[in-house]
Design an enzyme around this catalytic site. Structure first.
Site, short mmCIF file in Angstrom:
data_model
loop_
_atom_site.label_atom_id
_atom_site.label_comp_id
_atom_site.label_asym_id
_atom_site.label_seq_id
_atom_site.Cartn_x
_atom_site.Cartn_y
_atom_site.Cartn_z
N LYS A 43 0.80 -1.20 0.00
CA LYS A 43 0.00 0.00 0.00
C LYS A 43 0.85 1.26 0.00
CE LYS A 43 -3.52 -2.00 3.05
NZ LYS A 43 -4.15 -1.81 4.40
N GLY A 44 2.05 1.17 0.53
CA GLY A 44 2.83 2.35 0.89
C GLY A 44 3.05 3.37 -0.21
N GLU A 99 8.01 2.48 -5.85
CA GLU A 99 8.10 2.02 -4.46
C GLU A 99 8.16 3.20 -3.50
OE1 GLU A 99 7.85 -0.46 -2.64
OE2 GLU A 99 8.73 -2.28 -3.47
N ASP A 100 7.62 3.01 -2.32
CA ASP A 100 7.78 4.01 -1.28
C ASP A 100 9.19 3.95 -0.68
OD1 ASP A 100 7.22 1.48 -0.24
OD2 ASP A 100 5.90 2.19 1.35
N ASP A 103 14.05 -1.27 1.58
CA ASP A 103 14.69 -1.50 2.88
C ASP A 103 15.60 -2.73 2.74
OD1 ASP A 103 15.18 -1.51 5.63
OD2 ASP A 103 13.28 -2.43 6.14
N LYS A 131 16.78 2.92 1.99
CA LYS A 131 17.42 2.70 3.29
C LYS A 131 18.50 1.64 3.10
CE LYS A 131 14.49 2.31 7.00
NZ LYS A 131 13.64 1.48 7.92
N PHE A 152 12.97 3.84 11.78
CA PHE A 152 11.65 3.47 11.25
C PHE A 152 10.86 4.74 10.97
CE2 PHE A 152 7.48 1.73 10.77
CZ PHE A 152 7.75 0.57 10.06
N ASP A 159 3.49 3.44 6.78
CA ASP A 159 2.74 3.24 8.02
C ASP A 159 3.56 2.54 9.08
OD1 ASP A 159 2.81 0.65 6.65
OD2 ASP A 159 1.38 0.00 8.17
N ARG A 165 -0.09 6.82 7.73
CA ARG A 165 0.06 6.94 6.28
C ARG A 165 -0.37 8.31 5.77
NH1 ARG A 165 0.97 1.81 4.09
NH2 ARG A 165 -0.13 0.08 5.05
#
Ligand code: IMP
Ligand code: MG
Length: 180
Positions: A43-44, A99-100, A103, A131, A152, A159, A165
């Site tokens: 969802k990000g 992509e958000d 990681d 990241k 984080f 989220d 969000r």
């Protein structure tokens, strides 16, 4: 109402807007012919995609996929599951994964592999956030908005446990996890 006050600001909405505009220009420049099919990983990335497409000056198509990783809400155990695949035909198309955040890289590399397997003629990645300190699998990222520290972070689509969000800026979750 979620209290925003304790969350330290990492990237302001103004800086995000400027960077999103810049990324749109880069993508347009790199695809002088037909624009790639944008595939956002839910969802990000929904907020980033919405802003990115509105900065595009040429028509662009988009589709969605949803992946989830097993593990706790702040870490993954390495397995990725496809929850929703694309509906647009991908065969023979240039695809840009939106992509958000990248990681560990597990989600993004799964998405790229999935799209290549469906016959995309090229797959590139556009991520707002990178990241790199937590990477487990190498992923080539063609478009990166910001490199972020090993904290984080939430907001602008990201989220923690489905919260935050909606925040317009990107913030560090107070008491957030730095776990490896
Ligand atoms: P991966 O570890 O690269 O597979 O990323 C998996 C997913 O974890 C990302 O798509 C995000 O949804 C989420 N994620 C990773 N780091 C953060 C963070 O700092 N804040 C919020 N979500 C994150
Ligand atoms: Mg995501």
């Amino acid at each position: 109402m979620t209290p925003v006050e304790p969350l330290e600001l990492l990237i302001s909405r103004e800086r995000i807007a400027e960077t999103v505009k810049h990324l749109a220009r880069q993508v347009e420049r790199d695809y002088p012919g037909e624009m790639p099919l944008l595939v956002a990983v839910l969802k990000g990335s929904f907020v980033f995609l919405a802003d990115l497409v509105r900065e595009m000056q040429r028509p662009v198509e988009m589709d969605f996929m949803r992946l989830s990783s097993y593990g706790s809400s702040t870490s993954t155990d390495g397995r990725v599951r496809l929850r929703l695949g694309v509906t647009a035909p991908v065969k023979g198309r240039d695809v840009l994964v939106v992509e958000d955040i990248v990681d560990t890289g597990l989600t993004t590399s799964y998405a790229a592999r999935y799209l290549r397997r469906r016959g995309a003629s090229s797959v590139r990645i556009c991520t707002l956030l990178d990241k790199p300190s937590r990477r487990q699998v190498p992923v080539a990222l063609e478009y990166v908005g910001f490199i972020v520290p090993n904290r984080f972070i939430v907001g602008y689509g990201l989220d923690f446990d489905e919260k935050y969000r909606h925040l317009a800026d990107i913030r560090i979750l107070a008491g957030g996890s730095d776990e490896p």
